[in-house]
Design a protein around this motif. Structure first.
Motif, mmCIF file in Angstrom:
data_model
loop_
_atom_site.group_PDB
_atom_site.id
_atom_site.type_symbol
_atom_site.label_atom_id
_atom_site.label_comp_id
_atom_site.label_asym_id
_atom_site.label_seq_id
_atom_site.Cartn_x
_atom_site.Cartn_y
_atom_site.Cartn_z
ATOM 1 N N ALA A 113 107.602 -72.042 -9.456
ATOM 2 C CA ALA A 113 107.576 -72.263 -8.011
ATOM 3 C C ALA A 113 107.889 -73.712 -7.656
ATOM 4 C CB ALA A 113 106.209 -71.861 -7.449
ATOM 5 N N ALA A 114 107.399 -74.631 -8.465
ATOM 6 C CA ALA A 114 107.558 -76.051 -8.144
ATOM 7 C C ALA A 114 108.906 -76.612 -8.588
ATOM 8 C CB ALA A 114 106.429 -76.862 -8.782
ATOM 9 N N GLU A 115 109.440 -76.116 -9.695
ATOM 10 C CA GLU A 115 110.614 -76.750 -10.295
ATOM 11 C C GLU A 115 111.911 -75.943 -10.174
ATOM 12 O OE1 GLU A 115 110.504 -79.749 -11.465
ATOM 13 O OE2 GLU A 115 108.333 -80.021 -11.331
ATOM 14 N N LEU A 116 111.857 -74.633 -10.269
ATOM 15 C CA LEU A 116 113.083 -73.856 -10.425
ATOM 16 C C LEU A 116 113.447 -72.970 -9.242
ATOM 17 C CD1 LEU A 116 113.034 -72.718 -14.168
ATOM 18 C CD2 LEU A 116 114.104 -74.717 -13.132
ATOM 19 N N CYS A 117 112.475 -72.413 -8.567
ATOM 20 C CA CYS A 117 112.794 -71.436 -7.520
ATOM 21 C C CYS A 117 113.633 -72.033 -6.393
ATOM 22 C CB CYS A 117 111.510 -70.832 -6.950
ATOM 23 S SG CYS A 117 110.669 -69.718 -8.103
ATOM 24 N N GLY A 118 113.541 -73.327 -6.193
ATOM 25 C CA GLY A 118 114.326 -73.953 -5.135
ATOM 26 C C GLY A 118 115.790 -74.121 -5.474
ATOM 27 N N VAL A 119 116.141 -74.058 -6.763
ATOM 28 C CA VAL A 119 117.530 -74.276 -7.179
ATOM 29 C C VAL A 119 118.133 -73.077 -7.890
ATOM 30 C CG1 VAL A 119 117.267 -76.768 -7.322
ATOM 31 C CG2 VAL A 119 116.730 -75.377 -9.318
ATOM 32 N N GLU A 120 117.305 -72.140 -8.349
ATOM 33 C CA GLU A 120 117.793 -70.947 -9.030
ATOM 34 C C GLU A 120 117.248 -69.711 -8.320
ATOM 35 O OE1 GLU A 120 119.728 -68.568 -10.490
ATOM 36 O OE2 GLU A 120 120.070 -70.324 -11.762
ATOM 37 N N VAL A 155 108.176 -66.626 -7.025
ATOM 38 C CA VAL A 155 109.099 -66.613 -5.891
ATOM 39 C C VAL A 155 108.328 -66.491 -4.583
ATOM 40 C CG1 VAL A 155 110.924 -65.272 -4.767
ATOM 41 C CG2 VAL A 155 111.046 -65.729 -7.215
ATOM 42 N N THR A 156 107.315 -65.636 -4.559
ATOM 43 C CA THR A 156 106.505 -65.486 -3.347
ATOM 44 C C THR A 156 105.816 -66.795 -2.990
ATOM 45 O OG1 THR A 156 106.120 -63.135 -3.812
ATOM 46 C CG2 THR A 156 104.590 -64.232 -2.307
ATOM 47 N N THR A 157 105.245 -67.455 -3.996
ATOM 48 C CA THR A 157 104.574 -68.736 -3.757
ATOM 49 C C THR A 157 105.557 -69.760 -3.221
ATOM 50 O OG1 THR A 157 102.968 -68.296 -5.513
ATOM 51 C CG2 THR A 157 103.263 -70.589 -4.835
ATOM 52 N N PHE A 158 106.729 -69.823 -3.841
ATOM 53 C CA PHE A 158 107.717 -70.794 -3.389
ATOM 54 C C PHE A 158 108.140 -70.525 -1.955
ATOM 55 C CE2 PHE A 158 112.196 -71.617 -2.566
ATOM 56 C CZ PHE A 158 112.211 -72.997 -2.660
ATOM 57 N N PHE A 162 107.938 -72.992 1.085
ATOM 58 C CA PHE A 162 109.184 -73.388 1.742
ATOM 59 C C PHE A 162 109.112 -73.134 3.235
ATOM 60 C CE2 PHE A 162 113.607 -72.108 2.948
ATOM 61 C CZ PHE A 162 114.155 -73.376 2.908
ATOM 62 N N CYS A 163 108.585 -71.974 3.611
ATOM 63 C CA CYS A 163 108.449 -71.660 5.038
ATOM 64 C C CYS A 163 107.490 -72.622 5.726
ATOM 65 C CB CYS A 163 107.978 -70.217 5.216
ATOM 66 S SG CYS A 163 109.194 -68.970 4.731
ATOM 67 N N THR A 164 106.384 -72.910 5.062
ATOM 68 C CA THR A 164 105.408 -73.833 5.648
ATOM 69 C C THR A 164 106.012 -75.213 5.823
ATOM 70 O OG1 THR A 164 103.575 -72.607 4.627
ATOM 71 C CG2 THR A 164 103.137 -74.861 5.341
ATOM 72 N N ALA A 165 106.738 -75.681 4.809
ATOM 73 C CA ALA A 165 107.371 -76.999 4.901
ATOM 74 C C ALA A 165 108.435 -77.023 5.992
ATOM 75 C CB ALA A 165 107.982 -77.380 3.551
ATOM 76 N N THR A 166 109.185 -75.931 6.132
ATOM 77 C CA THR A 166 110.227 -75.875 7.153
ATOM 78 C C THR A 166 109.616 -75.931 8.543
ATOM 79 O OG1 THR A 166 111.676 -74.594 5.703
ATOM 80 C CG2 THR A 166 112.132 -74.503 8.065
ATOM 81 N N VAL A 167 108.577 -75.144 8.751
ATOM 82 C CA VAL A 167 107.923 -75.153 10.062
ATOM 83 C C VAL A 167 107.347 -76.534 10.354
ATOM 84 C CG1 VAL A 167 106.028 -74.177 11.407
ATOM 85 C CG2 VAL A 167 107.445 -72.692 9.997
ATOM 86 N N GLY A 168 106.842 -77.210 9.312
ATOM 87 C CA GLY A 168 106.289 -78.549 9.515
ATOM 88 C C GLY A 168 107.332 -79.561 9.949
ATOM 89 N N ARG A 169 108.600 -79.312 9.623
ATOM 90 C CA ARG A 169 109.664 -80.234 10.026
ATOM 91 C C ARG A 169 110.177 -79.949 11.429
ATOM 92 N NH1 ARG A 169 111.409 -79.714 4.459
ATOM 93 N NH2 ARG A 169 112.651 -77.898 5.038
ATOM 94 N N LEU A 170 109.790 -78.840 12.011
ATOM 95 C CA LEU A 170 110.300 -78.455 13.323
ATOM 96 C C LEU A 170 109.288 -78.828 14.399
ATOM 97 C CD1 LEU A 170 111.620 -74.880 12.434
ATOM 98 C CD2 LEU A 170 112.908 -77.013 12.480
#
Length: 398
Positions: A113-120, A155-158, A162-170
């Motif tokens: 979740a921390a290292e790979l799901c964001g790029v693979e 994948v679910t954790t990531f 990811f959704c939480t971080a995205t909402v935090g930027r908006l």
């Protein structure tokens, strides 16, 4: 593991060495053969087989010859008894491996979740990464089923993070505009974000390049930029979320959890912004080409009218050709004029004067007139939409 083995490959991979033979001294029958096969399989795969059929039949025969146990004994090896458990413990110890515990699996899921799901994004490749990581850490990998569940959990954790971080930027205003994209119709009153109609426009392709499509894409680009979207994550990841958003109906997005809804819409707008930006930058020449094509068609229409002034031209030319062939030695006045009079031939010559040079000159005139008007209309919005940058390296040593 592959099932077809050449004799030289069997000898290289499945031959029991002296230390392997030492481990077989206190074993006999099916247990002796089973232990030897598990030992060599683990040496190759860094894991144990899921069932007896996973071990190649040629390997069973070759190892059986070495341990002096009939190959048929392999069918009698107990896969659920205490003996196989002891064998696995002994084999792990021989290679310095340990069993993968529940805590290890949780750490693997966190690592994914921390290292790979964001790029693979491919789950099969994520599963392969788990196996490689286990071998590196000298752990027996979990079963394929457990690895699949582990990857799914990662994948679910990531995605949640990811959704939480995205909402935090908006900002709150941006979230409101995103909600407006899928808001239900309000009786003809357009919402701040454009409503469902604008959401459909965002999912649609721009269509053929031209002045109208350019101005429409510039308008969408300006409206999307007002949403203050993110741009600091993998484009491949954002593209995957945009693909998901493109398949959704507005009602589905309204029903989704807010973090998921905002992330899907943000990804859709982010990729739309990049695509519109590239379209605006690359549409100047294609738009001109479209004008040139239109100018050519207009001029062709004018010349076509001129070329159709002499009626029955094809028939006249046919008769002229037949007369010339019939009397190749005759004079024009004697052979040609009786078929087509002097006035008719002059009319045909006038038509032929509409040659390539005149045609091109007329095209340039029409094009210049048409394109200058288009250019004035597109230049101001186009420059307002583009971000102009210079990538020249500044001079050094001055």
């Amino acid at each position: 593991m592959r099932q077809d083995w050449e004799p030289e490959d069997l000898i290289e991979v499945w031959t029991l060495l002296e230390e392997d033979q030492e481990r077989l001294r206190n074993k006999s029958g099916a247990n002796r053969l089973g232990f030897a096969l598990l030992l060599k399989f683990f040496e190759v795969e860094a894991r144990f087989p899921e069932d007896p059929g996973e071990i190649p039949a040629p390997a069973v025969s070759y190892v059986a010859q070495q341990v002096k146990v009939p190959a048929e004994e392999w069918a009698g090896y107990d896969w659920s008894g205490r003996a196989i458990k002891r064998h696995r413990v002994e084999i792990r110890g021989a290679f310095g491996f340990r069993e993968c515990t529940a805590e290890d699996q949780a750490q693997l899921a966190e690592w994914l979740a921390a290292e790979l799901c964001g790029v693979e994004l491919n789950r099969d490749r994520l599963a392969e990464a788990v196996v490689v990581r286990c071998r590196r850490d000298r752990m027996e990998p979990p079963t394929p089923g457990r690895i699949a569940r582990l990857v799914g959990s990662a994948v679910t954790t990531f995605e949640e993070r990811f959704c939480t971080a995205t909402v935090g930027r908006l900002s709150a205003a941006t979230r409101s505009r995103l909600d407006d994209l899928v808001a239900e119709d309000t009786g003809g009153q357009e919402s701040a974000g454009g409503g469902v109609s604008f959401f459909s426009e965002l999912k649609a392709d721009p269509g053929a390049l031209g002045l109208d499509s350019l101005l429409a894409e510039v308008n969408k680009l300006q409206r999307v930029r007002a949403l203050e979207l993110f741009g600091d994550v993998s484009e491949k990841l954002v593209a995957a979320w945009r693909a998901r958003a493109s398949k959704e109906y507005p009602s589905d997005l309204r029903a989704a959890a807010p973090p998921v809804r905002y992330t899907l819409l943000a990804a859709l707008c982010h990729l739309r912004q990049n695509g519109d930006h590239r379209l605006a930058g690359g549409a100047v020449h294609p738009a001109g080409a479209a004008d040139q094509h239109a100018g050519g068609e207009e001029v062709e229409g004018e010349f076509t009218k001129d070329l159709k002034r002499v009626r029955g031209k094809e028939g006249i030319l046919l008769r002229l050709a037949e007369a010339a062939v019939a009397e190749p030695g005759g004079t024009v006045r004697k052979v040609i004029f009786p078929v087509a009079g002097e006035s008719t031939l002059k009319a045909l010559a006038a038509e032929a004067a509409a040659n390539e040079a005149r045609y091109r000159a007329r095209v340039r005139t029409v094009l210049r007139s048409s394109y200058s008007g288009h250019w004035r209309r597109m230049l101001s919005p186009l420059l307002g939409a583009l971000e102009l940058k210079c990538n020249n390296t500044p001079p050094t040593g001055r």
